[in-house]
Design a protein around this motif. Structure first.
Motif, PDB file in Angstrom:
ATOM      1  N   UNK A   1      55.294  39.473  13.063  1.00  0.00           N
ATOM      2  CA  UNK A   1      54.187  38.759  13.669  1.00  0.00           C
ATOM      3  C   UNK A   1      52.881  39.191  12.999  1.00  0.00           C
ATOM      4  N   UNK A   2      52.042  38.255  12.692  1.00  0.00           N
ATOM      5  CA  UNK A   2      50.785  38.519  12.015  1.00  0.00           C
ATOM      6  C   UNK A   2      49.798  39.190  12.971  1.00  0.00           C
ATOM      7  N   UNK A   3      49.168  40.269  12.508  1.00  0.00           N
ATOM      8  CA  UNK A   3      48.187  40.981  13.325  1.00  0.00           C
ATOM      9  C   UNK A   3      46.881  40.178  13.357  1.00  0.00           C
ATOM     10  N   UNK A   4      46.332  39.979  14.558  1.00  0.00           N
ATOM     11  CA  UNK A   4      45.126  39.175  14.700  1.00  0.00           C
ATOM     12  C   UNK A   4      43.903  40.020  14.376  1.00  0.00           C
ATOM     13  N   UNK A   5      42.978  39.428  13.671  1.00  0.00           N
ATOM     14  CA  UNK A   5      41.730  40.064  13.293  1.00  0.00           C
ATOM     15  C   UNK A   5      40.940  40.453  14.542  1.00  0.00           C
ATOM     16  N   UNK A   6      40.302  41.626  14.526  1.00  0.00           N
ATOM     17  CA  UNK A   6      39.545  42.105  15.675  1.00  0.00           C
ATOM     18  C   UNK A   6      38.387  41.175  16.005  1.00  0.00           C
ATOM     19  N   UNK A   7      37.697  40.656  14.985  1.00  0.00           N
ATOM     20  CA  UNK A   7      36.588  39.735  15.239  1.00  0.00           C
ATOM     21  C   UNK A   7      37.099  38.450  15.901  1.00  0.00           C
ATOM     22  N   UNK A   8      38.233  37.955  15.461  1.00  0.00           N
ATOM     23  CA  UNK A   8      38.809  36.758  16.068  1.00  0.00           C
ATOM     24  C   UNK A   8      39.184  37.015  17.530  1.00  0.00           C
ATOM     25  N   UNK A   9      39.704  38.207  17.820  1.00  0.00           N
ATOM     26  CA  UNK A   9      40.041  38.559  19.199  1.00  0.00           C
ATOM     27  C   UNK A   9      38.781  38.606  20.055  1.00  0.00           C
ATOM     28  N   UNK A  10      37.717  39.194  19.510  1.00  0.00           N
ATOM     29  CA  UNK A  10      36.461  39.278  20.245  1.00  0.00           C
ATOM     30  C   UNK A  10      35.858  37.900  20.497  1.00  0.00           C
ATOM     31  N   UNK A  11      35.950  37.012  19.494  1.00  0.00           N
ATOM     32  CA  UNK A  11      35.437  35.648  19.665  1.00  0.00           C
ATOM     33  C   UNK A  11      36.215  34.918  20.752  1.00  0.00           C
ATOM     34  N   UNK A  12      37.514  35.108  20.784  1.00  0.00           N
ATOM     35  CA  UNK A  12      38.360  34.470  21.806  1.00  0.00           C
ATOM     36  C   UNK A  12      37.975  34.961  23.200  1.00  0.00           C
ATOM     37  N   UNK A  13      37.815  36.288  23.352  1.00  0.00           N
ATOM     38  CA  UNK A  13      37.439  36.860  24.649  1.00  0.00           C
ATOM     39  C   UNK A  13      36.057  36.383  25.069  1.00  0.00           C
ATOM     40  N   UNK A  14      35.129  36.321  24.119  1.00  0.00           N
ATOM     41  CA  UNK A  14      33.774  35.873  24.428  1.00  0.00           C
ATOM     42  C   UNK A  14      33.783  34.421  24.898  1.00  0.00           C
ATOM     43  N   UNK A  15      34.540  33.575  24.224  1.00  0.00           N
ATOM     44  CA  UNK A  15      34.631  32.162  24.603  1.00  0.00           C
ATOM     45  C   UNK A  15      35.145  32.025  26.030  1.00  0.00           C
ATOM     46  N   UNK A  16      36.189  32.766  26.364  1.00  0.00           N
ATOM     47  CA  UNK A  16      36.760  32.684  27.711  1.00  0.00           C
ATOM     48  C   UNK A  16      35.772  33.153  28.773  1.00  0.00           C
ATOM     49  N   UNK A  17      35.039  34.225  28.496  1.00  0.00           N
ATOM     50  CA  UNK A  17      34.029  34.719  29.445  1.00  0.00           C
ATOM     51  C   UNK A  17      32.931  33.690  29.665  1.00  0.00           C
ATOM     52  N   UNK A  18      32.463  33.079  28.586  1.00  0.00           N
ATOM     53  CA  UNK A  18      31.381  32.096  28.691  1.00  0.00           C
ATOM     54  C   UNK A  18      31.841  30.821  29.373  1.00  0.00           C
ATOM     55  N   UNK A  19      33.102  30.458  29.209  1.00  0.00           N
ATOM     56  CA  UNK A  19      33.640  29.292  29.929  1.00  0.00           C
ATOM     57  C   UNK A  19      33.566  29.525  31.430  1.00  0.00           C
ATOM     58  N   UNK A  20      33.991  30.684  31.863  1.00  0.00           N
ATOM     59  CA  UNK A  20      33.958  30.992  33.294  1.00  0.00           C
ATOM     60  C   UNK A  20      32.518  31.029  33.789  1.00  0.00           C
ATOM     61  N   UNK A  21      31.634  31.624  33.004  1.00  0.00           N
ATOM     62  CA  UNK A  21      30.227  31.751  33.394  1.00  0.00           C
ATOM     63  C   UNK A  21      29.516  30.403  33.445  1.00  0.00           C
ATOM     64  N   UNK A  22      29.737  29.552  32.453  1.00  0.00           N
ATOM     65  CA  UNK A  22      28.955  28.323  32.330  1.00  0.00           C
ATOM     66  C   UNK A  22      29.653  27.086  32.867  1.00  0.00           C
ATOM     67  N   UNK A  23      30.970  27.014  32.728  1.00  0.00           N
ATOM     68  CA  UNK A  23      31.715  25.831  33.169  1.00  0.00           C
ATOM     69  C   UNK A  23      32.324  26.067  34.548  1.00  0.00           C
ATOM     70  N   UNK A  24      32.623  27.317  34.851  1.00  0.00           N
ATOM     71  CA  UNK A  24      33.217  27.649  36.134  1.00  0.00           C
ATOM     72  C   UNK A  24      34.729  27.751  36.088  1.00  0.00           C
ATOM     73  N   UNK A  25      35.309  27.555  34.929  1.00  0.00           N
ATOM     74  CA  UNK A  25      36.761  27.651  34.753  1.00  0.00           C
ATOM     75  C   UNK A  25      37.057  27.901  33.285  1.00  0.00           C
ATOM     76  N   UNK A  26      38.251  28.376  33.008  1.00  0.00           N
ATOM     77  CA  UNK A  26      38.634  28.543  31.604  1.00  0.00           C
ATOM     78  C   UNK A  26      39.071  27.198  31.048  1.00  0.00           C
ATOM     79  N   UNK A  27      38.725  26.953  29.820  1.00  0.00           N
ATOM     80  CA  UNK A  27      39.102  25.714  29.138  1.00  0.00           C
ATOM     81  C   UNK A  27      40.189  26.020  28.122  1.00  0.00           C
TER      82      UNK A  27
END
Length: 87
Positions: A1-27
């Protein structure tokens, strides 16, 4: 299995946090990324060589999705209108 880049992991986590904060749900980030790559979302502007922004509509509300084209990841989601952000 390919190891995911740390920056890509951080971007994914940030997107999910902002979805909850701004949209009210995960997209479904992967579906949004597929829509960007296939040209289904409307281009908004280019912030840099690596970062572009697209308009995404959810429940009749427009949002701006910031997309990292080098990593093919949605970085964050923003309000499309400033009134919504302040009010």
């Amino acid at each position: 299995m390919k190891k995911q880049n740390l920056k890509a992991q951080n971007e994914k986590a940030h997107f999910n946090k902002r979805c909850i904060e701004r949209v009210g749900e995960t997209l479904n980030r992967k579906e949004i990324e597929r829509s960007i790559r296939s040209g289904k979302l409307q281009f908004y502007d280019r912030q840099s060589n690596r970062i572009t922004r697209y308009i995404y509509t959810h429940n009749d509300i427009d949002y701006i999705v910031v997309y990292d084209k080098q990593r093919h990841k949605a970085v964050t989601i923003l309000y499309a209108d400033k009134e919504r952000k302040n009010g």
